[in-house]
Design a protein around this motif. Structure first.
Motif: not given
Length: 222
Positions: A141-147, A155-166
């Protein structure tokens, strides 16, 4: 079950004595049970797209008692899709909606983020108030800006590396203990992590565009 309407008019209807055999009573109770079961089945809704909505840009199915995402193949131009307050347990049957930009799954029964790979134009995703335990399934989801992942069991913040446009990340009311794995989200301007179990503000050095940090109701040590 419908009630017997009250007598109308001035005159009283004659009283009658009804005698029923045991078999009649059993049949009546069985019929009643069958009717109740049918009513329970009818409580659930189903997604049905009318021909007039085939080219719709926005559709909202909130409070429709929908248990499953389906029958959306005809939506060739859809950009905004809402499923607030339903009974959805699984994210599915969405991959062909390549025009979709906003997907709202707020307050359902979803346990896993999955089957979103085809939504390459998605900009907003809301899976708040569900049953998520892990952040995952966002790699494509390369264009995701709001999550929005508020009120889950993460329990953990993780796996967001690809969401660089957040630009906005909402993780309030979860079970997060540490601020981490946000280094690559340099476009982030708003971070909401209130009502978690965080004890220290850390690992935010690279977030140079951050304008709002909401971290109330945690376990911060002075």
């Amino acid at each position: 079950m419908s009630e017997i309407p009250p007598n109308s008019g001035d005159s009283e209807l004659p009283k009658a004595i009804v005698v029923a055999e045991a078999g009649d009573i059993v049949d009546s109770e069985t019929e009643k049970s069958d009717n109740e079961d049918a009513e329970k089945v009818e409580e659930f809704g189903q997604i049905e797209i009318s021909e007039n909505d085939f080219n719709a840009y926005e559709l909202d199915f909130q409070h429709c008692k929908i248990p499953k995402i389906e029958n959306l193949e005809v939506l060739t131009r859809i950009e905004i899709l809402g499923f607030r307050w339903n009974f959805i347990k699984k994210i599915e049957n969405l991959n062909f909606l390549t025009t979709l930009q906003e997907l709202e799954l707020y307050d359902n029964q979803i346990t896993k983020i999955e089957n979103l790979d085809g939504l390459v134009n998605l900009r907003m995703l809301d899976i708040s108030h569900n049953r998520l335990k892990k952040i995952e399934g966002l790699e494509n989801l390369p264009n995701l800006t709001r999550l929005y992942l508020v009120s889950n069991k993460i329990s953990k913040i993780e796996n967001l590396e690809s969401c660089t446009k957040l630009e906005m990340l909402e993780l309030g009311d979860n079970k997060i203990r540490k601020i981490e794995n946000l280094e690559l989200l340099t476009d982030l301007t708003q971070l909401y992590i209130g009502k978690n179990k965080i004890s220290q503000i850390e690992n935010l050095e690279t977030l140079t565009n951050l304008k709002l940090l909401s971290i109330q109701a945690n376990r911060l040590k002075l």
